[in-house]
Structures are given as C-alpha cells and as structure tokens.
Design a protein around this motif. Structure first.
Motif, PDB file in Angstrom:
ATOM      1  N   ARG A 122     -17.542   0.793   7.108  1.00  0.00           N
ATOM      2  CA  ARG A 122     -17.257   2.192   6.775  1.00  0.00           C
ATOM      3  C   ARG A 122     -16.071   2.655   7.597  1.00  0.00           C
ATOM      4  N   CYS A 123     -15.120   3.335   6.968  1.00  0.00           N
ATOM      5  CA  CYS A 123     -13.957   3.831   7.708  1.00  0.00           C
ATOM      6  C   CYS A 123     -13.330   4.985   6.943  1.00  0.00           C
ATOM      7  N   ASN A 124     -12.307   5.616   7.548  1.00  0.00           N
ATOM      8  CA  ASN A 124     -11.605   6.679   6.844  1.00  0.00           C
ATOM      9  C   ASN A 124     -10.261   6.170   6.335  1.00  0.00           C
ATOM     10  N   THR A 125      -9.492   7.061   5.743  1.00  0.00           N
ATOM     11  CA  THR A 125      -8.244   6.656   5.108  1.00  0.00           C
ATOM     12  C   THR A 125      -7.262   6.053   6.105  1.00  0.00           C
ATOM     13  N   VAL A 126      -7.161   6.650   7.289  1.00  0.00           N
ATOM     14  CA  VAL A 126      -6.231   6.154   8.301  1.00  0.00           C
ATOM     15  C   VAL A 126      -6.589   4.724   8.695  1.00  0.00           C
ATOM     16  N   ASP A 127      -7.875   4.463   8.920  1.00  0.00           N
ATOM     17  CA  ASP A 127      -8.310   3.130   9.327  1.00  0.00           C
ATOM     18  C   ASP A 127      -8.036   2.105   8.238  1.00  0.00           C
ATOM     19  N   LEU A 128      -8.311   2.480   6.983  1.00  0.00           N
ATOM     20  CA  LEU A 128      -8.080   1.550   5.890  1.00  0.00           C
ATOM     21  C   LEU A 128      -6.583   1.255   5.744  1.00  0.00           C
ATOM     22  N   ALA A 129      -5.768   2.286   5.846  1.00  0.00           N
ATOM     23  CA  ALA A 129      -4.324   2.096   5.734  1.00  0.00           C
ATOM     24  C   ALA A 129      -3.799   1.206   6.856  1.00  0.00           C
ATOM     25  N   ALA A 130      -4.347   1.384   8.054  1.00  0.00           N
ATOM     26  CA  ALA A 130      -3.922   0.544   9.177  1.00  0.00           C
ATOM     27  C   ALA A 130      -4.271  -0.922   8.934  1.00  0.00           C
ATOM     28  N   ALA A 131      -5.468  -1.161   8.390  1.00  0.00           N
ATOM     29  CA  ALA A 131      -5.881  -2.534   8.091  1.00  0.00           C
ATOM     30  C   ALA A 131      -4.983  -3.137   7.015  1.00  0.00           C
ATOM     31  N   ARG A 132      -4.661  -2.360   5.982  1.00  0.00           N
ATOM     32  CA  ARG A 132      -3.769  -2.861   4.935  1.00  0.00           C
ATOM     33  C   ARG A 132      -2.386  -3.155   5.511  1.00  0.00           C
ATOM     34  N   GLY A 133      -1.947  -2.318   6.436  1.00  0.00           N
ATOM     35  CA  GLY A 133      -0.658  -2.545   7.063  1.00  0.00           C
ATOM     36  C   GLY A 133      -0.597  -3.825   7.865  1.00  0.00           C
ATOM     37  N   GLN A 134      -1.761  -4.301   8.300  1.00  0.00           N
ATOM     38  CA  GLN A 134      -1.847  -5.563   9.034  1.00  0.00           C
ATOM     39  C   GLN A 134      -2.069  -6.754   8.100  1.00  0.00           C
ATOM     40  N   GLY A 135      -1.999  -6.502   6.784  1.00  0.00           N
ATOM     41  CA  GLY A 135      -2.122  -7.579   5.825  1.00  0.00           C
ATOM     42  C   GLY A 135      -3.539  -7.898   5.398  1.00  0.00           C
ATOM     43  N   GLY A 350       4.208  10.241   8.698  1.00  0.00           N
ATOM     44  CA  GLY A 350       4.795   9.105   9.396  1.00  0.00           C
ATOM     45  C   GLY A 350       3.816   8.086   9.921  1.00  0.00           C
ATOM     46  N   ARG A 351       2.559   8.167   9.491  1.00  0.00           N
ATOM     47  CA  ARG A 351       1.571   7.214   9.987  1.00  0.00           C
ATOM     48  C   ARG A 351       1.643   5.863   9.292  1.00  0.00           C
ATOM     49  N   ILE A 352       2.106   5.860   8.064  1.00  0.00           N
ATOM     50  CA  ILE A 352       2.298   4.607   7.352  1.00  0.00           C
ATOM     51  C   ILE A 352       3.599   4.671   6.569  1.00  0.00           C
ATOM     52  N   GLU A 353       4.115   3.505   6.200  1.00  0.00           N
ATOM     53  CA  GLU A 353       5.291   3.427   5.355  1.00  0.00           C
ATOM     54  C   GLU A 353       4.886   3.730   3.914  1.00  0.00           C
ATOM     55  N   PRO A 354       5.854   4.123   3.076  1.00  0.00           N
ATOM     56  CA  PRO A 354       5.541   4.348   1.656  1.00  0.00           C
ATOM     57  C   PRO A 354       4.840   3.139   1.048  1.00  0.00           C
ATOM     58  N   VAL A 355       3.867   3.406   0.190  1.00  0.00           N
ATOM     59  CA  VAL A 355       2.984   2.373  -0.333  1.00  0.00           C
ATOM     60  C   VAL A 355       3.221   2.185  -1.830  1.00  0.00           C
ATOM     61  N   ASP A 356       3.333   0.930  -2.260  1.00  0.00           N
ATOM     62  CA  ASP A 356       3.380   0.621  -3.685  1.00  0.00           C
ATOM     63  C   ASP A 356       1.955   0.479  -4.206  1.00  0.00           C
ATOM     64  N   ALA A 357       1.651   1.173  -5.291  1.00  0.00           N
ATOM     65  CA  ALA A 357       0.362   1.071  -5.973  1.00  0.00           C
ATOM     66  C   ALA A 357      -0.837   1.261  -5.043  1.00  0.00           C
ATOM     67  N   PRO A 358      -0.917   2.396  -4.322  1.00  0.00           N
ATOM     68  CA  PRO A 358      -2.079   2.626  -3.453  1.00  0.00           C
ATOM     69  C   PRO A 358      -3.395   2.717  -4.209  1.00  0.00           C
ATOM     70  N   GLU A 359      -3.324   2.912  -5.531  1.00  0.00           N
ATOM     71  CA  GLU A 359      -4.560   2.910  -6.312  1.00  0.00           C
ATOM     72  C   GLU A 359      -5.240   1.548  -6.290  1.00  0.00           C
ATOM     73  N   SER A 360      -4.492   0.491  -5.954  1.00  0.00           N
ATOM     74  CA  SER A 360      -5.099  -0.845  -5.860  1.00  0.00           C
ATOM     75  C   SER A 360      -5.940  -0.991  -4.599  1.00  0.00           C
ATOM     76  N   TRP A 361      -5.834  -0.025  -3.695  1.00  0.00           N
ATOM     77  CA  TRP A 361      -6.626  -0.049  -2.471  1.00  0.00           C
ATOM     78  C   TRP A 361      -8.011   0.562  -2.660  1.00  0.00           C
ATOM     79  N   MET A 362      -8.321   1.019  -3.866  1.00  0.00           N
ATOM     80  CA  MET A 362      -9.625   1.625  -4.141  1.00  0.00           C
ATOM     81  C   MET A 362     -10.156   1.112  -5.475  1.00  0.00           C
ATOM     82  N   SER A 363     -11.471   1.186  -5.620  1.00  0.00           N
ATOM     83  CA  SER A 363     -12.091   0.770  -6.879  1.00  0.00           C
ATOM     84  C   SER A 363     -13.444   1.451  -7.026  1.00  0.00           C
ATOM     85  N   ASN A 364     -13.725   1.929  -8.240  1.00  0.00           N
ATOM     86  CA  ASN A 364     -15.061   2.454  -8.576  1.00  0.00           C
ATOM     87  C   ASN A 364     -15.852   1.463  -9.432  1.00  0.00           C
ATOM     88  N   GLU A 365     -15.306   0.266  -9.620  1.00  0.00           N
ATOM     89  CA  GLU A 365     -15.866  -0.672 -10.588  1.00  0.00           C
ATOM     90  C   GLU A 365     -17.238  -1.220 -10.186  1.00  0.00           C
TER      91      GLU A 365
END
Length: 369
Positions: A122-135, A350-365
């Motif tokens: 469980r995390c918030n948006t900042v934590d998830l974005a940071a993890a994505r930024g680390q690949g 300024g917490r993250i760089e611009p993101v391509d297709a951030p909708e791919s970081w979420m799913s309701n499926e």
C-alpha cells in the motif's frame, strides 16, 4: 534552513511479526525480511513460500495464502479495512488465507513486495511514482483512501489554522522521506509556503509526542486520525486540524499496489484479495453506527484507539468517508481523471519528470465491479 532531526534510535527496516493466523500475521522468516530491509531480498522458493499463495486454486478450491506487506503495524484504525477482511472472514469467503508482514516504512514495504515477500503493498501517489522512477513496474490496482486523513496535532496555546502558521515552527513526522513528509511539503507548497521554512523532526505516531509539544521541542506533529482522536480524548489542551484542510493535495491518496509480474503470475490471488477488501469496505459503509464493525475487529485485535468506543467510532467514520463518496461510490475503483491529475501535480511541483502514458501505472481490471 530546513533541518531534519531524529529522536528515535536505529531500528530495523522491517519488523518481523511471527504471530498466529488468529492474530493476523504470517511469518516468512527473519532472514527474508532483513534482506528486504537492506534492499536485496532474494527468492525464497515456491510461490506459497514467497507470499504468493500457492494453494490448489481452481473452481471451488482454495487459493491458499496471500501475503500483504504493510508499512506499519496493525495498531491503527487506518488499516481497519485490512483487519476487517481477516477478522470477519472476507478473505476466506474468497478462497484465500490473508497474512501480513509489517515493514517499517513505505519504501521497505514496496521493496519487499517487489522482491516477492508478498503480492500486495500500500502506498500513495508519490511513493508509486518514485518506484516507477527507479524502474520498478509497480501498478496501482485499487484506491483504498480517496482523500486527506492525516492530522496535525498542536496545543491550543499555539494553534495551527493555516499553512503559513507553520513558518518557523518545528513539526514532527513519523518518518523521514515518507508519505507524511511528502504530504506536508506538498500542502505547504500548494498554499504558497516555502516548505524549507518549516523544520521537521522525526517523532513517534502516538500521544507520547504530546510531551514534546509541552516541552517546547516541537510545535505540532502529524498522526493518523485515530491517534489524533486518542490524543484529544486524553489531553484537554490538545487540538488538531486535517492536513488537507490547510491546502488541497490531489496526490494525497493511497492505493493497493502490486507488480506487473505478480499480475501475470497470480491474477486470481490478486482478484480474491481485492474482492475481500471490497467486501470489508462495503460492510463498514453499510454499518451506519459502526457497531458490527467494532465487534468484528475486536474479536482478534486490541489496541488503544480500537478499545476506546468514541475514538474508534470517530476514526472509522473518517475511514468510511475516505473509502467512498458521492462522485466515487464504488469501493477501490480508481478514477482515471483524478489519477492523471495527481500525476500532473507531481510533475508541476518538480517531484517527478513528465510521464508518458501514466494511465498505464493504474488498472481497475482486477476489481469485481
């Protein structure tokens, strides 16, 4: 200049809890968790050993254990939904045996989940974005908190009624670099206040930090709602304000997250986990006076805020207000428009760089909607 102090001694990144299923925790092994805390968690064998739930599965069968990695011990009603899913048997109803491992902080919990110690964190948006930024391929699979809940506690002798009041103050936060610090800084900046003008100090998230306010060591501290209500119940001179009331923060939402690999390998386990949490949330929402919820939670849990009737009911009310609202009535479903706005907020600040297709970081499926 902003400073960060710590009043706590060193502690392990992950706190291993080796308790019975009836007290909500599953043990995966001290060595495994220690490795996760060091950021180098290695494989530990089969899917069930790795927290994936390696039961027989199939139609009408049990899927086995699913391990959830929590960033704090289950001693706060901020985790009421997770506790209720277990204590009321919603997990068993969907064919899983939900177990929990506790991490000391969001980053260690995500690293443990990514490495295979569990399927969900469980995390918030900042934590998830940071993890994505680390690949890392971390994916939001369900929204568990839709609005601000954390509160700043302070003395009525020196109240905090606006973000600007905190300039020059020292505010206590439970962890450096965690969600409380991120949310506080975003709140200040969205209100036009330079967050570097507010001093931060690491404190404990419980009423013991009130003593630091009385001694003049801090001017206030951030805590979960139930710990704040407990403080107000204990101390006549205490007051509090919701952090989000000082300034709106779109990215102050919390999600259940997993990895794309887990989705591909264990989709049925993840669906069952989310279904059990949807049932738990619906149970709490429908329980208008929270009586049935408290009875179910107290069957297997006991801690100060849960054991206090008025505090517990107030804290559960806050949770229910965060689970659903008039615009978002479906439990756990992520509104894509709000999700994209939260990512944009992080880009603009300024917490993250611009993101391509951030909708791919979420799913309701994986949700049964």
């Amino acid at each position: 200049m902003n400073r960060m102090n710590s009043t706590a001694g060193p502690e392990p990144a992950l706190l291993h809890r080796d308790l019975s299923r009836r007290t909500l925790f599953r043990g995966l092994g001290v060595g495994l968790l220690a490795a996760a805390g060091a950021g180098a968690l290695s494989s530990c064998g089969t899917g069930s050993q790795a927290g994936g739930g390696g039961g027989a599965g199939g139609e009408g069968g049990s899927l086995g254990e699913v391990t959830y990695i929590s960033f704090l011990p289950f001693e706060t009603l901020s985790f009421a939904a997770e506790m209720l899913a277990m204590s009321a048997g919603h997990d068993a109803a969907h064919g899983i045996d939900l177990g929990v491992e506790v991490a000391r902080g969001t980053s260690p919990s995500l690293q443990a989940m990514i490495a295979g110690a569990g399927l969900v964190a469980r995390c918030n948006t900042v934590d998830l974005a940071a993890a994505r930024g680390q690949g890392q391929d971390v994916v939001n699979i369900g929204t568990i908190a839709r609005g601000p809940a954390q509160r700043i506690n302070f003395s009525r002798d020196r109240p905090i009624t606006s973000a600007r009041d905190m300039v020059g103050m020292t505010i206590g936060i439970p962890s450096e670099g965690g969600s409380t610090e991120n949310n506080l800084r975003l709140t200040l900046e969205n209100a036009g206040v330079d967050s570097e003008q507010v001093n931060l100090q690491v404190v404990t998230d419980n009423p013991a930090s009130w003593e630091m306010i009385q001694r003049g060591q801090i001017d206030g501290y951030i805590s979960s709602p139930d710990q704040s209500f407990l403080l107000l119940d204990m101390q006549d001179g205490a007051d509090a304000i919701v952090l989000g009331d000082l300034s709106p923060v779109i990215s102050d939402r919390q999600y259940f997250v997993t990895t794309q690999q887990h989705i591909e390998e264990k989709p049925d386990h993840l669906r069952a986990f989310l279904a059990s949490l949807q049932d738990a949330v619906t149970f709490m929402v429908d329980d208008a006076d929270r009586t049935k919820t408290l009875e179910a939670l107290r069957q297997e849990n006991s801690f100060a805020s849960l054991d206090n009737d008025s505090v517990a009911r107030s804290a559960l009310d806050v949770q229910v207000q965060n689970f659903v609202n008039d615009e978002e009535p479906d439990p756990l479903v992520t509104d894509e428009e709000i999700w994209l706005a939260s990512i944009e907020e992080l880009v603009e600040t300024g917490r993250i760089e611009p993101v391509d297709a951030p909708e791919s970081w979420m799913s309701n499926e994986l949700l049964g909607t």
